[in-house]
Design a protein around this motif. Structure first.
Motif, PDB file in Angstrom:
ATOM      1  N   ARG A   1       0.838  -1.194   0.000  1.00  9.80           N
ATOM      2  CA  ARG A   1       0.000   0.000   0.000  1.00  9.80           C
ATOM      3  C   ARG A   1       0.877   1.251   0.000  1.00  9.80           C
ATOM      4  NH1 ARG A   1      -2.781  -3.630  -0.709  1.00  9.80           N
ATOM      5  NH2 ARG A   1      -4.693  -4.306   0.336  1.00  9.80           N
ATOM      6  N   LEU A   2       0.309   2.334  -0.529  1.00 12.68           N
ATOM      7  CA  LEU A   2       0.914   3.654  -0.396  1.00 12.68           C
ATOM      8  C   LEU A   2       0.152   4.401   0.695  1.00 12.68           C
ATOM      9  CD1 LEU A   2       1.602   4.867  -4.050  1.00 12.68           C
ATOM     10  CD2 LEU A   2       3.296   4.428  -2.257  1.00 12.68           C
ATOM     11  N   ARG A   3       0.853   4.816   1.720  1.00 14.28           N
ATOM     12  CA  ARG A   3       0.203   5.542   2.817  1.00 14.28           C
ATOM     13  C   ARG A   3      -0.203   6.931   2.334  1.00 14.28           C
ATOM     14  NH1 ARG A   3       3.397   6.550   7.699  1.00 14.28           N
ATOM     15  NH2 ARG A   3       1.506   6.413   8.957  1.00 14.28           N
TER      16      ARG A   3
ATOM     17  N   PHE B   1       4.637  -2.689   7.875  1.00 12.39           N
ATOM     18  CA  PHE B   1       6.093  -2.650   7.765  1.00 12.39           C
ATOM     19  C   PHE B   1       6.478  -1.604   6.726  1.00 12.39           C
ATOM     20  CE2 PHE B   1       5.300  -6.929   9.351  1.00 12.39           C
ATOM     21  CZ  PHE B   1       6.272  -7.060  10.338  1.00 12.39           C
ATOM     22  N   LYS B   2       7.382  -0.718   7.084  1.00 16.48           N
ATOM     23  CA  LYS B   2       7.834   0.295   6.141  1.00 16.48           C
ATOM     24  C   LYS B   2       8.801  -0.335   5.141  1.00 16.48           C
ATOM     25  CE  LYS B   2       8.638   4.507   7.349  1.00 16.48           C
ATOM     26  NZ  LYS B   2       9.176   5.735   8.001  1.00 16.48           N
ATOM     27  N   LEU B   3       8.597  -0.048   3.859  1.00 14.13           N
ATOM     28  CA  LEU B   3       9.453  -0.591   2.808  1.00 14.13           C
ATOM     29  C   LEU B   3      10.326   0.498   2.202  1.00 14.13           C
ATOM     30  CD1 LEU B   3       6.875  -2.973   1.098  1.00 14.13           C
ATOM     31  CD2 LEU B   3       8.596  -3.527   2.829  1.00 14.13           C
ATOM     32  N   ALA B   4       9.700   1.495   1.568  1.00 17.42           N
ATOM     33  CA  ALA B   4      10.444   2.600   0.969  1.00 17.42           C
ATOM     34  C   ALA B   4       9.511   3.782   0.816  1.00 17.42           C
ATOM     35  CB  ALA B   4      11.028   2.201  -0.378  1.00 17.42           C
ATOM     36  N   GLY B   5       9.913   4.942   1.320  1.00 16.57           N
ATOM     37  CA  GLY B   5       9.064   6.118   1.219  1.00 16.57           C
ATOM     38  C   GLY B   5       7.724   5.882   1.892  1.00 16.57           C
ATOM     39  N   ARG B   6       6.641   6.061   1.125  1.00 19.22           N
ATOM     40  CA  ARG B   6       5.294   5.846   1.659  1.00 19.22           C
ATOM     41  C   ARG B   6       4.778   4.435   1.393  1.00 19.22           C
ATOM     42  NH1 ARG B   6       1.300   8.631  -0.604  1.00 19.22           N
ATOM     43  NH2 ARG B   6       2.415   9.206  -2.508  1.00 19.22           N
TER      44      ARG B   6
END
Length: 338
Positions: free
Chosen positions: A15-17, A230-235
């Protein structure tokens, strides 16, 4: 325990936050992280049987061509593989004059003391006797009945995990000035995740938790169910649902039940080492990560597992630099009566 694979989920779980909440504006969790709740979960975990088994280390670290030394609860140990490749664990002092066997070589499954050449093939000899040991394919265990003081079990209490042949697995080992209880208490407090580890976790909610009144040793309703990303990259994030349980007194297991990597397991094991020169307790954190996925690209990941293992250990190490500080602080306050 039997491992049941999760249902196949073809839709991408990434997902994009949008409208991400800044760290300082996220919802405080201190009211939810009740000390009484964490302590009750810890007491129930401590009341469960371990059968006197302790995790010794990464199974891959114990080889047939060299010795492996470790101290568990003040007991000096040495481990190696015999000529059949079986795990051997025994006292770490040579029965002749007490040489440190952890510094001795292994040849054709026989450990040879580097002081005077006394040979040990894993069978009792001259007062040296092996301890019961167990290799689960990922971790090596040793049973120390004099230390554990419980009714012995034939093998450790093992959590269910994905088949290792189809997974990417890695083991991280760290050392802290604290006791095993402090490590277990840290893992039974998921509420700190997004606050204390903002580089890895966001949008954390504990949506189910055990009751404080459950009887010690009971496994009924004794699970923490957590929704987290879990944070992956950027948003870009990967939302998952994870369930935390403590199957025995020195182990906490996180099982991902929904989202990317469903079925993956993180096992956190706390092994007492012994006192340091200042008399402070030391505990080894031995964390096994077993990642799995039904995505087609995961087959590539399995092929390059040797390359990924250091990355798995590095990711776990970053988290445990913080979490060991938490556990050590907890021990410091506890020893001061706070």
């Amino acid at each position: 325990m039997t491992y049941t694979p999760p249902p196949r989920r073809p839709r991408s779980p990434l997902r994009l936050r949008k409208n991400a909440t800044p760290w300082e504006r996220q919802r405080p969790t201190w009211r939810d992280a009740k000390p009484s709740l964490i302590d009750a979960s810890l007491k129930r975990a401590l009341a469960r049987p371990s059968g006197n088994w302790f995790v010794l280390g990464d199974s891959r670290d114990i080889r047939a061509d060299t010795s492996f030394g470790q101290t568990v609860a003040g007991v000096e140990l040495v481990a190696w593989r015999n000529e059949r490749g079986d795990l051997v664990v025994g006292p770490g002092a040579c029965p002749h004059l007490g040489a440190p066997l952890r510094d001795s070589p292994v040849s054709c499954g026989t450990l040879i003391c580097h002081w005077h050449g006394l040979s040990l093939d894993g069978r009792p000899f001259a007062g040296w006797e092996p301890y019961p040991s167990f290799d689960d394919g990922l971790l090596a265990w040793v049973r120390l009945d004099d230390i554990g003081g419980e009714q012995p079990l034939d093998q450790p209490v093992l959590p269910a995990r994905p088949p290792l042949a189809g997974a990417v697995a890695g083991v991280y080992t760290g050392l802290g000035v604290c006791e095993p209880d402090d490590i277990v208490a840290n893992r039974l407090d998921p509420w700190h995740g997004a606050w204390f580890h903002p580089y890895s976790f966001v949008d954390l909610t504990v949506r189910d938790q055990p009751a404080t009144a459950s009887e010690p040793g009971s496994a009924t309703d004794d699970a923490l169910i957590v929704d987290v990303s879990f944070k992956l990259a950027g948003r870009l994030v990967a939302p998952v649902t994870a369930v935390f349980t403590a199957p025995e007194p020195r182990t906490v297991v996180m099982l991902i039940t929904e989202g990317e990597g469903a079925g993956s397991v993180v096992e956190t094991h706390a092994t007492p080492v012994g006192a340091d020169i200042h008399g402070r307790p030391r505990t080894a954190v031995i964390e096994a990560v077993v990642a799995t996925s039904d995505r087609r690209g995961f087959a590539v990941a399995r092929v390059i597992t040797p390359v990924l293992r250091p990355l798995v250990r590095a990711a776990a190490g970053r988290l445990w630099r913080d979490d060991l500080a938490y556990a050590e602080r907890r021990w410091q306050l506890r020893t001061r009566g706070r």
